[in-house]
Write an enzyme that holds these catalytic residues in place. Structure first.
Site, short mmCIF file in Angstrom:
data_model
loop_
_atom_site.label_atom_id
_atom_site.label_comp_id
_atom_site.label_asym_id
_atom_site.label_seq_id
_atom_site.Cartn_x
_atom_site.Cartn_y
_atom_site.Cartn_z
N LYS A 58 -5.95 11.05 -0.89
CA LYS A 58 -5.23 12.04 -1.67
C LYS A 58 -3.78 11.63 -1.92
O LYS A 58 -3.11 12.17 -2.79
CB LYS A 58 -5.18 13.39 -0.93
CG LYS A 58 -6.49 14.01 -0.64
CD LYS A 58 -6.20 15.35 0.14
CE LYS A 58 -7.18 15.49 1.24
NZ LYS A 58 -6.90 16.59 2.15
N GLY A 59 -3.30 10.72 -1.09
CA GLY A 59 -1.86 10.42 -1.06
C GLY A 59 -1.26 10.01 -2.39
O GLY A 59 -0.08 10.28 -2.66
N ASP A 118 0.23 -0.07 3.83
CA ASP A 118 0.76 -0.09 5.19
C ASP A 118 0.08 -1.28 5.90
O ASP A 118 0.47 -2.42 5.67
CB ASP A 118 0.44 1.27 5.82
CG ASP A 118 1.20 1.55 7.09
OD1 ASP A 118 1.28 0.66 7.93
OD2 ASP A 118 1.72 2.67 7.25
N LYS A 146 5.03 -1.18 2.68
CA LYS A 146 5.60 -1.25 4.03
C LYS A 146 5.12 -2.55 4.68
O LYS A 146 4.21 -2.56 5.50
CB LYS A 146 5.16 -0.03 4.83
CG LYS A 146 6.02 0.24 6.05
CD LYS A 146 5.43 1.35 6.89
CE LYS A 146 5.96 2.72 6.56
NZ LYS A 146 5.52 3.74 7.53
N PHE A 167 8.65 6.67 9.19
CA PHE A 167 7.60 7.62 8.82
C PHE A 167 8.04 8.42 7.60
O PHE A 167 8.89 9.30 7.70
CB PHE A 167 7.24 8.54 9.98
CG PHE A 167 5.85 9.06 9.82
CD1 PHE A 167 5.59 10.13 8.97
CD2 PHE A 167 4.78 8.44 10.45
CE1 PHE A 167 4.30 10.59 8.77
CE2 PHE A 167 3.48 8.89 10.26
CZ PHE A 167 3.24 9.97 9.42
N ASP A 174 1.69 12.39 3.31
CA ASP A 174 1.61 13.51 4.27
C ASP A 174 1.84 13.08 5.70
O ASP A 174 1.79 11.90 6.02
CB ASP A 174 0.23 14.15 4.20
CG ASP A 174 -0.84 13.29 4.88
OD1 ASP A 174 -0.90 12.08 4.61
OD2 ASP A 174 -1.60 13.83 5.71
C1 PRP Z 1 -2.94 6.65 3.57
C2 PRP Z 1 -2.42 6.18 2.24
C3 PRP Z 1 -3.23 4.94 1.99
C4 PRP Z 1 -3.46 4.38 3.36
C5 PRP Z 1 -2.52 3.26 3.64
O1 PRP Z 1 -4.10 7.36 3.37
O2 PRP Z 1 -2.60 7.16 1.24
O3 PRP Z 1 -4.46 5.24 1.37
O4 PRP Z 1 -3.21 5.46 4.29
O5 PRP Z 1 -2.66 2.80 4.96
P1 PRP Z 1 -3.21 1.38 5.32
O6 PRP Z 1 -2.52 0.40 4.41
O7 PRP Z 1 -2.78 1.20 6.74
O8 PRP Z 1 -4.67 1.37 5.16
P2 PRP Z 1 -4.75 8.33 4.45
O9 PRP Z 1 -5.83 7.62 5.17
O10 PRP Z 1 -3.66 8.92 5.31
O11 PRP Z 1 -5.39 9.44 3.55
P3 PRP Z 1 -4.65 10.36 2.47
O12 PRP Z 1 -4.29 9.47 1.30
O13 PRP Z 1 -5.67 11.38 2.12
O14 PRP Z 1 -3.41 10.93 3.14
#
Ligand code: PRP
Length: 194
Positions: A58-59, A118, A146, A167, A174
């Site tokens: 969703k991010g 990330d 990041k 963070f 979120d």
């Molecule tokens: C977050 C963000 C990315 C992912 C990045 O999603 O939106 O999709 O993490 O992290 P990574 O590079 O370490 O894989 P999350 O899993 O928190 O779901 P969300 O988008 O619904 O918040």
């Protein structure tokens, strides 16, 4: 209401969540400008191509919705649901895909839009999964990069900002499903996640 970050004169609405923010990293205006520039670049690069822009739920939903309104070439949009964090601050490393694409991307140019790279485990998973659907091309667009936390060798073709290992929340990002509605990107106070 405590409005520690609201000495930013461009943030006109006071959000309850403002009190949880240590400092603002990117204002709404800075985000708008960066997204507009990125949209121009993408529009030039994809002119005349069959483009499908994919929002990773969703991010990236806020970034995505602003970005596509800055893409002037013809495109279609689709959504994919992937999550790895649950309610934690650290990635579980296990990607849960809960929604596949609706459109057929075979022989189409796909641009995956993320809010943050990330560890890049989510993106790595998505790249492998989507490549199996035989698109003509597959590129990565991220709002934030990041790099300090990267665990998989994935890099963005398009990005707005590099960020340090802090963070960050807001503009779709979120913590524990909160803060997505903030119109800026801020650094979350440590006491909120420790
Ligand atoms: C977050 C963000 C990315 C992912 C990045 O999603 O939106 O999709 O993490 O992290 P990574 O590079 O370490 O894989 P999350 O899993 O928190 O779901 P969300 O988008 O619904 O918040």
């Amino acid at each position: 209401m405590e409005t520690g970050v609201l000495d930013n004169p461009t943030n006109h609405i006071c959000f309850e969540a403002d009190a949880s923010i240590k400092s603002i990293l990117y204002t709404k205006e800075e985000l708008d400008s960066a997204v507009a520039n990125l949209g121009k670049k993408i529009s030039n690069d994809y002119k005349g191509k069959e483009l499908i822009v994919v929002c990773v739920l969703k991010g990236s939903v806020i970034f995505f919705s602003d970005l596509i309104r800055n893409i002037s070439c013809d495109c279609k949009i689709d959504f994919i649901g992937a999550s790895s964090y649950g309610c934690e601050t650290q990635s579980s490393g296990i990607i849960r895909m809960y929604k596949d694409l609706d459109l057929d991307i075979k022989d189409k140019h796909v641009l995956i839009v993320e809010d943050i790279l990330d560890t890049a485990k989510t993106m790595d998973y998505l790249i492998h999964m989507l490549k199996g659907k035989k698109p003509a091309g597959l590129k990565i667009c991220t709002l934030l990069d990041k790099k300090a936390r990267r665990e998989v060798d994935v890099s963005a073709d398009y990005k707005c900002f590099d960020v340090a290992n802090e963070f960050v929340v807001g503009y779709g990002l979120d913590f524990n499903e909160e803060y997505r509605n903030l119109p800026y990107i801020g650094i979350l106070k440590e006491e909120k996640y420790n």
